[in-house]
Design a protein around this motif. Structure first.
Motif, PDB file in Angstrom:
ATOM      1  N   LYS A  48       0.833  -1.057   0.119  1.00 47.41           N
ATOM      2  CA  LYS A  48      -0.046  -0.056   0.383  1.00 47.41           C
ATOM      3  C   LYS A  48       0.762   1.654  -0.163  1.00 47.41           C
ATOM      4  CE  LYS A  48      -3.263  -0.019   2.766  1.00 47.41           C
ATOM      5  NZ  LYS A  48      -4.607   0.414   4.232  1.00 47.41           N
ATOM      6  N   HIS A  49       2.306   1.602   0.707  1.00 50.63           N
ATOM      7  CA  HIS A  49       3.050   2.160   0.851  1.00 50.63           C
ATOM      8  C   HIS A  49       3.708   2.435  -0.141  1.00 50.63           C
ATOM      9  CE1 HIS A  49       1.224   3.809   4.912  1.00 50.63           C
ATOM     10  NE2 HIS A  49       2.276   2.478   5.073  1.00 50.63           N
ATOM     11  N   TYR A  50       4.039   1.117  -0.773  1.00 50.75           N
ATOM     12  CA  TYR A  50       5.046   1.026  -2.016  1.00 50.75           C
ATOM     13  C   TYR A  50       4.120   2.166  -3.535  1.00 50.75           C
ATOM     14  CZ  TYR A  50       8.110  -1.027  -5.434  1.00 50.75           C
ATOM     15  OH  TYR A  50       9.488  -1.285  -6.185  1.00 50.75           O
ATOM     16  N   ALA A  51       2.599   1.569  -3.707  1.00 54.87           N
ATOM     17  CA  ALA A  51       2.156   2.588  -4.063  1.00 54.87           C
ATOM     18  C   ALA A  51       1.501   4.201  -4.012  1.00 54.87           C
ATOM     19  CB  ALA A  51       0.500   2.032  -4.221  1.00 54.87           C
ATOM     20  N   THR A 129      15.463   5.494  -6.040  1.00 56.38           N
ATOM     21  CA  THR A 129      16.676   4.816  -5.238  1.00 56.38           C
ATOM     22  C   THR A 129      16.551   4.491  -4.147  1.00 56.38           C
ATOM     23  OG1 THR A 129      18.554   6.343  -6.600  1.00 56.38           O
ATOM     24  CG2 THR A 129      18.974   5.254  -4.464  1.00 56.38           C
ATOM     25  N   ALA A 130      15.567   4.275  -3.524  1.00 56.03           N
ATOM     26  CA  ALA A 130      14.697   4.328  -1.978  1.00 56.03           C
ATOM     27  C   ALA A 130      14.380   3.175  -1.845  1.00 56.03           C
ATOM     28  CB  ALA A 130      14.466   5.204  -1.509  1.00 56.03           C
ATOM     29  N   LEU A 131      13.064   3.083  -3.782  1.00 53.91           N
ATOM     30  CA  LEU A 131      12.214   2.258  -4.026  1.00 53.91           C
ATOM     31  C   LEU A 131      13.179   0.072  -4.491  1.00 53.91           C
ATOM     32  CD1 LEU A 131      10.184   4.317  -5.627  1.00 53.91           C
ATOM     33  CD2 LEU A 131       9.236   3.057  -4.268  1.00 53.91           C
ATOM     34  N   ALA A 132      14.365   1.176  -5.095  1.00 46.24           N
ATOM     35  CA  ALA A 132      15.201  -0.473  -6.017  1.00 46.24           C
ATOM     36  C   ALA A 132      15.296  -1.166  -5.312  1.00 46.24           C
ATOM     37  CB  ALA A 132      16.160   0.477  -6.595  1.00 46.24           C
ATOM     38  N   PRO A 133      15.478  -1.522  -4.529  1.00 46.71           N
ATOM     39  CA  PRO A 133      15.971  -2.446  -3.725  1.00 46.71           C
ATOM     40  C   PRO A 133      14.687  -3.619  -3.485  1.00 46.71           C
ATOM     41  CG  PRO A 133      16.832  -0.711  -2.131  1.00 46.71           C
ATOM     42  CD  PRO A 133      16.782  -0.520  -3.261  1.00 46.71           C
ATOM     43  N   CYS A 134      13.530  -3.100  -3.230  1.00 47.73           N
ATOM     44  CA  CYS A 134      12.354  -3.766  -3.071  1.00 47.73           C
ATOM     45  C   CYS A 134      12.485  -4.873  -5.269  1.00 47.73           C
ATOM     46  CB  CYS A 134      11.302  -3.652  -3.401  1.00 47.73           C
ATOM     47  SG  CYS A 134       9.539  -4.489  -2.834  1.00 47.73           S
ATOM     48  N   ILE A 136      14.282  -4.911  -7.293  1.00 48.34           N
ATOM     49  CA  ILE A 136      15.719  -5.437  -7.839  1.00 48.34           C
ATOM     50  C   ILE A 136      16.390  -6.834  -7.239  1.00 48.34           C
ATOM     51  CG2 ILE A 136      18.109  -4.915  -8.082  1.00 48.34           C
ATOM     52  CD1 ILE A 136      17.119  -2.532  -8.434  1.00 48.34           C
ATOM     53  N   GLY A 137      15.763  -6.393  -5.813  1.00 45.75           N
ATOM     54  CA  GLY A 137      16.558  -7.633  -4.733  1.00 45.75           C
ATOM     55  C   GLY A 137      15.648  -9.249  -5.329  1.00 45.75           C
ATOM     56  N   TYR A 138      13.896  -8.598  -5.186  1.00 41.49           N
ATOM     57  CA  TYR A 138      12.853  -9.629  -4.845  1.00 41.49           C
ATOM     58  C   TYR A 138      13.284 -10.296  -6.611  1.00 41.49           C
ATOM     59  CZ  TYR A 138      10.045  -9.527  -1.340  1.00 41.49           C
ATOM     60  OH  TYR A 138       9.750  -9.461  -0.172  1.00 41.49           O
ATOM     61  N   ALA A 139      13.436  -9.676  -7.372  1.00 41.89           N
ATOM     62  CA  ALA A 139      13.799 -10.519  -9.029  1.00 41.89           C
ATOM     63  C   ALA A 139      15.282 -11.380  -8.563  1.00 41.89           C
ATOM     64  CB  ALA A 139      14.015  -8.762 -10.356  1.00 41.89           C
ATOM     65  N   MET A 140      16.111 -10.994  -8.286  1.00 41.69           N
ATOM     66  CA  MET A 140      17.372 -11.814  -8.862  1.00 41.69           C
ATOM     67  C   MET A 140      17.172 -12.502  -7.148  1.00 41.69           C
ATOM     68  SD  MET A 140      20.530  -8.585  -7.672  1.00 41.69           S
ATOM     69  CE  MET A 140      21.422  -9.268  -7.522  1.00 41.69           C
ATOM     70  N   ILE A 141      16.588 -12.103  -6.031  1.00 40.26           N
ATOM     71  CA  ILE A 141      16.529 -13.604  -5.224  1.00 40.26           C
ATOM     72  C   ILE A 141      15.419 -14.483  -6.003  1.00 40.26           C
ATOM     73  CG2 ILE A 141      15.609 -14.652  -3.247  1.00 40.26           C
ATOM     74  CD1 ILE A 141      16.098 -11.788  -2.019  1.00 40.26           C
ATOM     75  N   MET A 208      16.788  -2.025   5.649  1.00 40.51           N
ATOM     76  CA  MET A 208      15.864  -1.660   5.737  1.00 40.51           C
ATOM     77  C   MET A 208      15.127  -3.046   5.431  1.00 40.51           C
ATOM     78  SD  MET A 208      14.711   0.566   7.472  1.00 40.51           S
ATOM     79  CE  MET A 208      14.978   2.595   7.915  1.00 40.51           C
ATOM     80  N   GLU A 209      15.199  -4.020   4.218  1.00 39.31           N
ATOM     81  CA  GLU A 209      14.883  -5.077   3.680  1.00 39.31           C
ATOM     82  C   GLU A 209      15.272  -6.390   4.388  1.00 39.31           C
ATOM     83  OE1 GLU A 209      12.909  -5.876   1.697  1.00 39.31           O
ATOM     84  OE2 GLU A 209      12.725  -4.493  -0.134  1.00 39.31           O
ATOM     85  N   VAL A 210      16.362  -6.328   4.596  1.00 40.21           N
ATOM     86  CA  VAL A 210      16.925  -7.474   5.939  1.00 40.21           C
ATOM     87  C   VAL A 210      16.635  -6.809   7.098  1.00 40.21           C
ATOM     88  CG1 VAL A 210      19.170  -8.313   7.753  1.00 40.21           C
ATOM     89  CG2 VAL A 210      19.651  -6.753   5.294  1.00 40.21           C
TER      90      VAL A 210
END
Length: 223
Positions: A48-51, A129-134, A136-141, A208-210
């Motif tokens: 919801k916050h991502y949106a 840049t703040a949104l990117a880890p979510c 990109i990380g999920y795609a790599m995982i 924050m993802e960790v």
């Protein structure tokens, strides 16, 4: 600079995120169900916050073209991804009203407010840049786990998660996000003060993802 520069600059935090115990247990199928259910409920609140962050990108845009760019992602989040998440969670006995009523865990509050605050205080490069880890990380995982020989497929209750994030549809959508991010970063030297500022934002969001993974494991240990 580009997204790979960001990842390389915080490689230890990135590894801690993409190879977290939550992820390895999920791949083996032995993740606590309580941990997973907590994650699913918090992920609903996170999305919801991502949106809202993508809506903020439209607000922060300076040109009509910049306003157009986040719109497909925003529409996909609200119209498609949230719907899929709710449908998926129903398979685990969670209704939309259950998740709406769930209290935000500390990690969820910290992560989402950091992204929104970064976007409000900065420009589109800061926000994405703040949104990117979510993404990109999920795609790599997802890509790594779906091809890993030690990932359990048969009898793994969490394999559908791996299949979704390792699947072609998600992988292609993330490539579009990476392309846009790299366009925002293209003229910024990595060694400049601006480049270092963006690295700090990316590293913080990765940390924050960790914490987001860890709060799921912590929730299972307290029950």
């Amino acid at each position: 600079m580009n997204h790979l520069d960001l990842i390389q600059a915080c490689d230890k935090d990135w590894y801690a995120y993409t190879h977290h115990t939550f992820v390895t247990q999920l791949a083996k199928g032995d993740l606590s169900q309580q941990a997973y259910l907590h994650y699913l409920k918090q992920d609903f609140l996170f999305l919801k916050h991502y949106a809202r962050a993508y809506a903020l990108a439209i607000f922060k845009a300076k040109t009509l073209e910049e306003m157009r760019r986040p719109l497909p992602s925003l529409e996909a989040l609200i119209g498609s991804e949230m719907h899929h998440h709710i449908s998926y969670c129903q398979q685990w006995g969670l209704t939309e009203s259950d998740m709406e009523a769930e209290a935000e865990d500390v990690g969820t509050v910290a992560y989402t407010r950091y992204v929104l605050d970064t976007g409000m205080a900065g420009d589109l490069a800061d926000l994405f840049t703040a949104l990117a880890p979510c993404a990109i990380g999920y795609a790599m995982i997802g890509e790594r786990l779906i091809h890993a020989p030690d990932t359990l497929e048969t009898g793994n209750p969490y394999y559908s998660w791996i299949a979704m994030y390792g699947g072609e549809e998600f992988q292609q959508s993330v490539q579009q996000s990476i392309l846009f991010l790299n366009q925002l970063l293209a003229d910024i030297p990595i060694a400049s003060s601006r480049g270092q500022q963006l690295i700090h934002i990316f590293r913080t969001a990765t940390r924050m993802e960790v914490a987001f993974w860890q709060q799921g494991l912590n929730a299972a240990m307290t029950r």
